[in-house]
Design a protein around this motif. Structure first.
Motif, mmCIF file in Angstrom:
data_model
loop_
_atom_site.group_PDB
_atom_site.id
_atom_site.type_symbol
_atom_site.label_atom_id
_atom_site.label_comp_id
_atom_site.label_asym_id
_atom_site.label_seq_id
_atom_site.Cartn_x
_atom_site.Cartn_y
_atom_site.Cartn_z
ATOM 1 N N ALA A 132 0.820 -1.216 0.000
ATOM 2 C CA ALA A 132 0.000 0.000 0.000
ATOM 3 C C ALA A 132 0.844 1.251 0.000
ATOM 4 C CB ALA A 132 -0.921 -0.016 1.226
ATOM 5 N N SER A 133 2.052 1.140 0.589
ATOM 6 C CA SER A 133 2.931 2.311 0.668
ATOM 7 C C SER A 133 3.906 2.394 -0.493
ATOM 8 C CB SER A 133 3.717 2.275 1.999
ATOM 9 O OG SER A 133 4.520 1.107 2.039
ATOM 10 N N GLY A 134 3.735 1.487 -1.460
ATOM 11 C CA GLY A 134 4.661 1.467 -2.575
ATOM 12 C C GLY A 134 4.628 2.768 -3.368
ATOM 13 N N GLY A 135 5.766 3.184 -3.914
ATOM 14 C CA GLY A 135 5.859 4.467 -4.582
ATOM 15 C C GLY A 135 6.022 4.332 -6.084
ATOM 16 N N TRP A 136 6.312 5.450 -6.693
ATOM 17 C CA TRP A 136 6.470 5.511 -8.145
ATOM 18 C C TRP A 136 7.907 5.214 -8.537
ATOM 19 C CZ3 TRP A 136 9.302 9.719 -10.497
ATOM 20 C CH2 TRP A 136 9.852 10.606 -9.566
ATOM 21 N N LEU A 137 8.101 4.777 -9.761
ATOM 22 C CA LEU A 137 9.433 4.502 -10.291
ATOM 23 C C LEU A 137 9.523 5.107 -11.682
ATOM 24 C CD1 LEU A 137 12.120 2.975 -9.716
ATOM 25 C CD2 LEU A 137 11.164 1.065 -10.994
ATOM 26 N N PRO A 138 10.364 6.114 -11.874
ATOM 27 C CA PRO A 138 10.446 6.798 -13.178
ATOM 28 C C PRO A 138 11.269 5.990 -14.185
ATOM 29 C CG PRO A 138 11.992 7.782 -11.643
ATOM 30 C CD PRO A 138 11.255 6.729 -10.870
ATOM 31 N N VAL A 139 10.664 4.951 -14.709
ATOM 32 C CA VAL A 139 11.394 4.016 -15.580
ATOM 33 C C VAL A 139 11.990 4.709 -16.810
ATOM 34 C CG1 VAL A 139 11.201 1.928 -16.977
ATOM 35 C CG2 VAL A 139 10.055 2.047 -14.757
ATOM 36 N N PRO A 140 11.248 5.520 -17.546
ATOM 37 C CA PRO A 140 11.858 6.167 -18.737
ATOM 38 C C PRO A 140 13.083 7.016 -18.383
ATOM 39 C CG PRO A 140 9.470 6.380 -18.780
ATOM 40 C CD PRO A 140 9.820 5.872 -17.425
ATOM 41 N N ASP A 141 13.003 7.769 -17.262
ATOM 42 C CA ASP A 141 14.143 8.605 -16.861
ATOM 43 C C ASP A 141 15.352 7.752 -16.490
ATOM 44 O OD1 ASP A 141 13.049 11.389 -16.890
ATOM 45 O OD2 ASP A 141 11.620 10.519 -15.496
ATOM 46 N N LEU A 142 15.100 6.672 -15.777
ATOM 47 C CA LEU A 142 16.200 5.791 -15.368
ATOM 48 C C LEU A 142 16.815 5.091 -16.581
ATOM 49 C CD1 LEU A 142 14.639 4.243 -12.130
ATOM 50 C CD2 LEU A 142 16.367 6.043 -12.282
ATOM 51 N N MET A 143 15.977 4.730 -17.543
ATOM 52 C CA MET A 143 16.482 4.120 -18.780
ATOM 53 C C MET A 143 17.409 5.095 -19.503
ATOM 54 S SD MET A 143 13.251 2.027 -20.364
ATOM 55 C CE MET A 143 14.096 1.869 -21.928
ATOM 56 N N GLU A 144 16.981 6.355 -19.588
ATOM 57 C CA GLU A 144 17.810 7.358 -20.272
ATOM 58 C C GLU A 144 19.157 7.510 -19.566
ATOM 59 O OE1 GLU A 144 17.830 12.035 -21.672
ATOM 60 O OE2 GLU A 144 16.324 11.336 -20.240
ATOM 61 N N CYS A 145 19.117 7.582 -18.226
ATOM 62 C CA CYS A 145 20.367 7.728 -17.469
ATOM 63 C C CYS A 145 21.306 6.560 -17.743
ATOM 64 C CB CYS A 145 20.073 7.816 -15.973
ATOM 65 S SG CYS A 145 19.304 9.368 -15.462
ATOM 66 N N LYS A 146 20.766 5.349 -17.713
ATOM 67 C CA LYS A 146 21.614 4.173 -17.921
ATOM 68 C C LYS A 146 22.171 4.141 -19.336
ATOM 69 C CE LYS A 146 22.087 -0.645 -16.958
ATOM 70 N NZ LYS A 146 21.666 -1.742 -16.057
ATOM 71 N N LEU A 147 21.335 4.429 -20.318
ATOM 72 C CA LEU A 147 21.773 4.384 -21.713
ATOM 73 C C LEU A 147 22.772 5.487 -22.030
ATOM 74 C CD1 LEU A 147 18.350 3.560 -23.414
ATOM 75 C CD2 LEU A 147 20.327 2.033 -23.175
ATOM 76 N N ARG A 148 22.805 6.541 -21.204
ATOM 77 C CA ARG A 148 23.739 7.640 -21.444
ATOM 78 C C ARG A 148 24.928 7.608 -20.483
ATOM 79 N NH1 ARG A 148 20.346 13.005 -23.121
ATOM 80 N NH2 ARG A 148 22.464 13.590 -23.784
ATOM 81 N N GLY A 149 25.129 6.458 -19.837
ATOM 82 C CA GLY A 149 26.386 6.248 -19.112
ATOM 83 C C GLY A 149 26.347 6.418 -17.610
ATOM 84 N N ILE A 150 25.182 6.658 -17.026
ATOM 85 C CA ILE A 150 25.081 6.773 -15.568
ATOM 86 C C ILE A 150 24.553 5.453 -15.020
ATOM 87 C CG2 ILE A 150 23.922 7.970 -13.659
ATOM 88 C CD1 ILE A 150 23.820 10.431 -15.554
ATOM 89 N N ALA A 151 25.277 4.839 -14.107
ATOM 90 C CA ALA A 151 24.903 3.524 -13.588
ATOM 91 C C ALA A 151 23.607 3.611 -12.797
ATOM 92 C CB ALA A 151 26.018 2.973 -12.711
ATOM 93 N N VAL A 152 22.731 2.631 -12.995
ATOM 94 C CA VAL A 152 21.493 2.487 -12.214
ATOM 95 C C VAL A 152 21.554 1.103 -11.573
ATOM 96 C CG1 VAL A 152 18.975 2.452 -12.237
ATOM 97 C CG2 VAL A 152 20.217 3.998 -13.774
ATOM 98 N N THR A 153 21.576 1.075 -10.256
ATOM 99 C CA THR A 153 21.847 -0.164 -9.534
ATOM 100 C C THR A 153 20.753 -0.475 -8.537
ATOM 101 O OG1 THR A 153 24.203 0.389 -9.675
ATOM 102 C CG2 THR A 153 23.591 -1.400 -8.189
ATOM 103 N N ASN A 154 20.355 -1.733 -8.492
ATOM 104 C CA ASN A 154 19.420 -2.185 -7.465
ATOM 105 C C ASN A 154 20.088 -2.083 -6.104
ATOM 106 O OD1 ASN A 154 17.951 -4.094 -5.684
ATOM 107 N ND2 ASN A 154 16.805 -4.533 -7.549
ATOM 108 N N GLY A 155 19.331 -1.724 -5.081
ATOM 109 C CA GLY A 155 19.890 -1.554 -3.743
ATOM 110 C C GLY A 155 20.596 -2.786 -3.214
#
Length: 468
Positions: A219-242
């Motif tokens: 119920a307390s789950g939040g949003w995840l900006p998938v398109p923004d994170l995809m752009e960051c990863k594809l442009r060289g910024i690491a996106v890592t699971n906790g």
């Protein structure tokens, strides 16, 4: 990328570079002394320098640093403690190791004068290198800037670990981006959600985004900006699971983030018959060698226990081994004869009054554990693996700690990763923290990691770490 993965074990690149630089300096010092001292007749060093002798010197001294935990501890230490740790690693462990090797290979012996100057120059040179390294790794120009996406309990836990451990690894967490209204992180550590994630990372020189959300399906789950994170990863910024970030940086698995699908689909937890055979062969070879070397010490220890508190000298307990099978473990007795007169299993506590004077010494030096070599020879234990626990405690811990049974898919050991990283466990909460390290070992164990654990256990024995 500031790390490499060697045989499934994560190594931080700055420390790998430091180790290689120190190795080269050690090799060069030994070789240089051969050119300077030997012609003057001040040392028994061959001219030109013998490659094997210089290599032996560099390997043993580097192993001494590993044995004293010198690399990962140095950024958190003062100059004085760094000097003392280097002194012990080189003058005691390194000197002792070289003395043994020179006894076996007398042709490599540079003589007492040559060895003295080699150790002195090596200690001073390496100490200077490490002091420079401390400043470089902690410099804002080379640190990795990280932002956490999430502001709940997991993000707060990560921030706590950052304050105690991660700053020494050249990481700077600049703040947290909240993913829901339910927050645990303080307002001073929050960052407003950016309109453009990639531009935000560029402006703040962020090199990695760590996803540390609470369960999104709750119920307390939040949003995840998938398109923004995809752009960051594809442009060289690491996106890592906790959970992967925890594993990589702290060499443990964050239990609060573990779920069954992660275990099933992760790159690890693999059983290999070839590795099992090689590990068994190594266990037998090392256990027979240790038995040969340690036999006089075991006899003296047994006599000391008998003189203080009488018989029996040995005692045994049931422990839970691989796949939940129970076996009988053997130790030299370190407690009073009536330590558990009511028959109830109890955790050992700090300054436990059940421990005898001889028992305190043999527990500090791990001499009480030597009879477990018999369990290794029988195949019930390994030299390296999670420490086996008593069935009474296993039943309790399995009920209270999720995934506790996963540690029983690896053969228990005389020494382990959790024993290096966490003090003696004497409660359910301690067992929970140690399981995080046992899970890391179960997922990533290899013969190379076993060798690393064996070398680093020297520090545990010398300093009596994690003993109760």
């Amino acid at each position: 990328m500031s790390y490499i993965r060697f045989r499934k074990h994560y190594l931080h690149l700055p420390y790998v570079v430091l180790g290689l630089v120190e190795f080269g300096v050690l090799f060069a010092i030994f070789s240089l002394l051969a050119l300077l001292l030997a012609p003057l007749g001040l040392a028994q060093l061959p001219t030109p320098p013998d490659l094997a002798s210089a290599l032996m010197f560099a390997v043993v001294m580097s192993a001494g640093t590993l044995a004293m935990g010198g690399y990962l501890a140095m950024v958190q230490e003062t100059a004085l403690s760094l000097f003392l740790r280097t002194l012990v690693a080189y003058c005691f462990i390194g000197g002792l190791g070289l003395t043994i090797l020179y006894f076996l290979f007398p042709s490599a012996d540079p003589g007492s004068t040559g060895l003295f100057w080699a150790v002195v120059l090596a200690s001073l040179s390496v100490l200077l290198i490490r002091l420079v390294f401390q400043r470089v790794v902690d410099s804002e120009q080379v640190v990795r800037r990280v932002v956490i996406f999430g502001a709940g309990d997991l993000a707060a836990s990560l921030l706590e670990e950052y304050q105690t451990n991660m700053r020494a690894l050249g990481i700077r967490i600049i703040g947290c981006i909240a993913d829901s209204p339910n927050r645990t992180v303080g307002d001073e550590q929050l960052i407003p959600p950016p309109g453009d994630f990639y531009r935000f990372c560029l402006r703040n020189e962020v090199s990695e985004i760590v996803i540390a959300q609470q369960e999104r399906r709750s119920a307390s789950g939040g949003w995840l900006p998938v398109p923004d994170l995809m752009e960051c990863k594809l442009r060289g910024i690491a996106v890592t699971n906790g959970i992967d970030f925890y594993e990589r940086e702290l060499k443990k698995v964050k239990l609060d983030m573990v779920h069954p699908s992660w275990i099933v689909f992760s790159d690890g937890f693999k059983a290999s018959r070839t590795r099992a055979f090689a590990k068994r062969l190594l266990d037998l070879t090392l256990s027979l060698f240790i038995l040969l070397v340690a036999c006089p010490f075991m006899i003296l220890t047994a006599l000391a226990v008998w003189a203080e508190t009488g018989r029996p000298v040995l005692y045994s307990q049931n422990r839970v081994g691989m796949l939940g099978r129970e076996f009988r473990i053997y130790k030299i007795r370190s407690m009073r004869l009536d330590a558990e007169k009511d028959g109830k299993a109890r955790w050992a506590s700090s300054k436990d009054d059940r421990i005898t004077r001889v028992g305190a010494f043999i527990r500090n030096t791990r001499l009480d554990e030597l009879p477990q070599i018999y369990n290794v020879i029988r195949g019930e234990m390994s030299i390296v693996g999670p420490r086996p626990e008593r069935p009474e405690f296993v039943s309790e811990l399995t009920e209270k700690i999720p995934f506790y049974d996963t540690r029983h898919y690896v053969k228990p050991g005389l020494m382990g990763w959790a024993q290096l990283k966490y003090p003696y466990g004497a409660s359910v909460e301690d067992a929970r923290h140690k399981l995080e390290y046992d899970l890391y070992y179960s997922k990533n164990h290899s013969l190379m990691m076993d060798l690393l654990i064996m070398i680093q256990t020297v520090e545990v024995i010398l300093l009596g770490k994690g003993v109760r």
